[in-house]
Write a protein that holds these residues in place. Sequence first.
Motif, mmCIF file in Angstrom:
data_model
loop_
_atom_site.group_PDB
_atom_site.id
_atom_site.type_symbol
_atom_site.label_atom_id
_atom_site.label_comp_id
_atom_site.label_asym_id
_atom_site.label_seq_id
_atom_site.Cartn_x
_atom_site.Cartn_y
_atom_site.Cartn_z
ATOM 1 N N LEU A 82 1.372 -1.563 -0.260
ATOM 2 C CA LEU A 82 0.281 -0.044 -0.112
ATOM 3 C C LEU A 82 1.151 1.261 -0.104
ATOM 4 O O LEU A 82 1.286 1.689 1.056
ATOM 5 C CB LEU A 82 -0.475 0.093 1.154
ATOM 6 C CG LEU A 82 -2.138 -1.687 0.677
ATOM 7 C CD1 LEU A 82 -3.160 -1.605 2.325
ATOM 8 C CD2 LEU A 82 -3.128 -0.573 0.207
ATOM 9 N N ASN A 83 0.911 1.536 -1.764
ATOM 10 C CA ASN A 83 1.877 2.807 -0.863
ATOM 11 C C ASN A 83 1.012 4.403 -1.017
ATOM 12 O O ASN A 83 0.268 3.991 -0.987
ATOM 13 C CB ASN A 83 2.439 2.926 -2.637
ATOM 14 C CG ASN A 83 3.785 3.840 -3.137
ATOM 15 O OD1 ASN A 83 4.401 3.903 -2.319
ATOM 16 N ND2 ASN A 83 4.055 4.435 -4.540
ATOM 17 N N LYS A 84 2.298 5.045 -0.752
ATOM 18 C CA LYS A 84 1.604 6.500 -0.913
ATOM 19 C C LYS A 84 1.254 6.816 0.427
ATOM 20 O O LYS A 84 0.611 7.461 0.402
ATOM 21 C CB LYS A 84 0.996 7.533 -2.028
ATOM 22 C CG LYS A 84 0.558 6.863 -3.312
ATOM 23 C CD LYS A 84 0.474 7.723 -4.604
ATOM 24 C CE LYS A 84 0.821 7.870 -5.732
ATOM 25 N NZ LYS A 84 0.825 8.046 -6.657
ATOM 26 N N MET A 85 1.890 6.712 1.713
ATOM 27 C CA MET A 85 1.232 5.809 2.645
ATOM 28 C C MET A 85 1.944 7.430 3.298
ATOM 29 O O MET A 85 0.600 8.180 4.184
ATOM 30 C CB MET A 85 1.864 5.551 3.653
ATOM 31 C CG MET A 85 4.013 5.869 4.068
ATOM 32 S SD MET A 85 4.382 4.654 4.403
ATOM 33 C CE MET A 85 4.119 4.630 6.604
ATOM 34 N N PHE A 112 3.104 -1.084 4.518
ATOM 35 C CA PHE A 112 2.547 0.179 4.114
ATOM 36 C C PHE A 112 3.975 1.274 3.262
ATOM 37 O O PHE A 112 5.146 1.420 4.316
ATOM 38 C CB PHE A 112 2.467 0.862 5.286
ATOM 39 C CG PHE A 112 0.904 0.652 5.360
ATOM 40 C CD1 PHE A 112 -0.315 1.631 4.794
ATOM 41 C CD2 PHE A 112 0.277 -0.354 6.483
ATOM 42 C CE1 PHE A 112 -1.799 1.111 5.001
ATOM 43 C CE2 PHE A 112 -0.333 -0.377 6.317
ATOM 44 C CZ PHE A 112 -1.379 -0.155 6.257
ATOM 45 N N THR A 113 3.850 1.766 2.188
ATOM 46 C CA THR A 113 5.243 2.441 2.075
ATOM 47 C C THR A 113 4.707 3.793 2.005
ATOM 48 O O THR A 113 4.403 4.177 1.027
ATOM 49 C CB THR A 113 5.608 1.339 0.783
ATOM 50 O OG1 THR A 113 5.371 1.717 -1.029
ATOM 51 C CG2 THR A 113 6.231 0.538 0.487
ATOM 52 N N ASN A 114 6.151 4.283 1.567
ATOM 53 C CA ASN A 114 6.401 6.001 0.559
ATOM 54 C C ASN A 114 7.189 5.769 -0.624
ATOM 55 O O ASN A 114 8.703 5.933 0.265
ATOM 56 C CB ASN A 114 6.702 6.826 1.651
ATOM 57 C CG ASN A 114 6.918 7.902 0.623
ATOM 58 O OD1 ASN A 114 7.076 7.762 0.102
ATOM 59 N ND2 ASN A 114 6.820 9.314 1.878
ATOM 60 N N CYS A 115 7.870 5.437 -1.735
ATOM 61 C CA CYS A 115 8.172 4.641 -2.875
ATOM 62 C C CYS A 115 9.328 6.389 -2.695
ATOM 63 O O CYS A 115 10.592 6.146 -3.190
ATOM 64 C CB CYS A 115 7.603 4.674 -3.749
ATOM 65 S SG CYS A 115 7.333 2.983 -4.124
ATOM 66 N N VAL A 116 8.802 7.954 -2.196
ATOM 67 C CA VAL A 116 9.480 8.319 -2.879
ATOM 68 C C VAL A 116 10.758 9.320 -1.671
ATOM 69 O O VAL A 116 11.534 9.483 -1.752
ATOM 70 C CB VAL A 116 8.333 10.346 -2.901
ATOM 71 C CG1 VAL A 116 9.406 11.155 -2.958
ATOM 72 C CG2 VAL A 116 7.752 10.033 -3.857
ATOM 73 N N ARG A 117 10.079 8.430 -0.559
ATOM 74 C CA ARG A 117 10.989 8.573 0.803
ATOM 75 C C ARG A 117 11.965 7.556 0.993
ATOM 76 O O ARG A 117 12.581 7.487 2.151
ATOM 77 C CB ARG A 117 10.165 9.858 1.642
ATOM 78 C CG ARG A 117 9.857 10.997 1.300
ATOM 79 C CD ARG A 117 10.331 11.759 2.880
ATOM 80 N NE ARG A 117 9.927 12.939 2.601
ATOM 81 C CZ ARG A 117 10.456 14.389 3.155
ATOM 82 N NH1 ARG A 117 10.285 13.897 4.264
ATOM 83 N NH2 ARG A 117 10.038 15.199 2.470
ATOM 84 N N ASP A 118 11.798 6.670 0.456
ATOM 85 C CA ASP A 118 11.904 4.939 0.458
ATOM 86 C C ASP A 118 11.793 4.442 2.409
ATOM 87 O O ASP A 118 12.193 4.221 2.702
ATOM 88 C CB ASP A 118 13.666 4.820 0.631
ATOM 89 C CG ASP A 118 14.075 5.393 -0.778
ATOM 90 O OD1 ASP A 118 13.021 5.139 -2.424
ATOM 91 O OD2 ASP A 118 15.114 5.259 -1.608
ATOM 92 N N GLY A 157 1.772 3.999 -8.414
ATOM 93 C CA GLY A 157 3.920 3.323 -7.923
ATOM 94 C C GLY A 157 4.255 2.851 -7.939
ATOM 95 O O GLY A 157 5.334 1.562 -7.759
ATOM 96 N N LYS A 158 3.986 1.583 -8.929
ATOM 97 C CA LYS A 158 4.628 0.303 -9.205
ATOM 98 C C LYS A 158 6.116 0.662 -9.728
ATOM 99 O O LYS A 158 6.887 0.273 -9.073
ATOM 100 C CB LYS A 158 4.003 0.161 -10.470
ATOM 101 C CG LYS A 158 2.403 -0.485 -10.073
ATOM 102 C CD LYS A 158 1.036 -1.598 -11.352
ATOM 103 C CE LYS A 158 1.226 -0.575 -12.687
ATOM 104 N NZ LYS A 158 0.921 0.755 -12.469
ATOM 105 N N SER A 159 6.162 1.980 -11.072
ATOM 106 C CA SER A 159 7.094 1.879 -11.210
ATOM 107 C C SER A 159 8.533 2.738 -9.999
ATOM 108 O O SER A 159 9.832 2.081 -9.949
ATOM 109 C CB SER A 159 7.414 2.443 -12.381
ATOM 110 O OG SER A 159 6.364 2.167 -13.949
ATOM 111 N N SER A 160 8.432 3.521 -8.965
ATOM 112 C CA SER A 160 8.676 4.307 -8.468
ATOM 113 C C SER A 160 9.457 2.633 -7.641
ATOM 114 O O SER A 160 10.048 2.665 -6.546
ATOM 115 C CB SER A 160 7.049 4.867 -7.582
ATOM 116 O OG SER A 160 7.458 5.752 -8.799
#
Length: 334
Positions: A82-85, A112-118, A157-160
């Motif tokens: 679950l991205n964009k947390m 739960f993830t945030n791909c912008v901030r890893d 955010g799959k590619s992210s």
Amino acid sequence: MRLASRVLCGAAGAGWRESFSRGGRDVARWFPGHMAKGLKKMQSSLKLVDCIIEVHDARIPLSGRNPLFQETLGLKPHMLVLNKMDLADLKEQQVKKIIQHLEGEGLKNVVFTNCVRDENIKQIIPIVRGLVESSYRYHRGESLEYCAMVIGIPNVGKSSLINALRRQHLRKGKATRVGGEPGITRAVMSRIQVCERPLMFLLDTPGVLAPRIESVEMGLKLALCGTVLDHLVGEETLADYLLYTLNRHQLFGYVQHYGLAAACDDVASVLKQVAVRLGKTQKVKVLTGTGDVNVIQPNYPAAARDFLRTFRSGLLGPVMLDRDVLQRPPLADP
Ligand SMILES: Nc1nc2c(ncn2[C@@H]2O[C@H](COP(=O)(O)OP(=O)(O)OP(=O)(O)O)[C@@H](O)[C@H]2O)c(=O)[nH]1
Ligand SMILES: [Mg+2]
């Protein structure tokens, strides 16, 4: 559809719309059939992979996941990211309910993830490894490497995620294109390495929406998260649904952000103030009996676009668009 223009102070929340008018909207038009092609290609690549990583938007943890994924790709072990947390309201109670609901659907591996901030990115590879090791690897029993397919609806955010995993585990740059609009990844990609130990590759795939969306409201939630091109729904309709949602959730950050006098449930009135505030007005010539008159008109589409962009960048605060679904009892664990 619109309420009479009235300004409401947000004190009690009384006076906010109880429901959003469907206004005869046709959800089917928003979801193009061509996505079935992507899904077919994914199915044919299934023999190359040991595991499925499904990515979804944490603001709609229970809505809008494509049921075809489970039907057509469900033979492989499956985890949900679950991205964009950072954009989601994930209070402890909320998270507990999400997990309960997903467990009720038989999904036990959720991160739960945030791909912008890893954030939480390092949790993923050990889960994939565990899932693969505890499952039977048909055709791939001898292989020492791991390969997973990253799937999900558009723009989640799959590619992210693939790029974030490479950054974290290989200290390498972007390998797959990312963008703010749905439909950036167009085809099932070749394998991308994301880890050395264990040796792991991921397949990026194009976003695929469910061919049939349950309800207009679910369609609007999906659109608010940017999974459907805005113009298919209409930017002003979407801005109205955003306003309806923010008011119902008592998230009045927009009042301060745009320097409005008070919270208000009438989208025309809000967009007009936003347009004036941003200087997004246009001169229009009006013919009157006594000659042409130049009138300053607010640019409603531009204001709607700004309202949506501001919300999506998180500046109006985190939201849980599935608040209503979470209030229902979860399904029993199958
Ligand atoms: N705020 C926030 N934005 C994110 C996060 N992950 C990705 N994004 C942004 O979301 C947008 C979509 O990211 P992509 O990785 O292209 O999404 P995708 O699922 O591959 O999209 P398609 O290929 O179009 O299906 C980009 O603008 C990303 O920067 C996150 O954790 N938080
Ligand atoms: Mg992509």
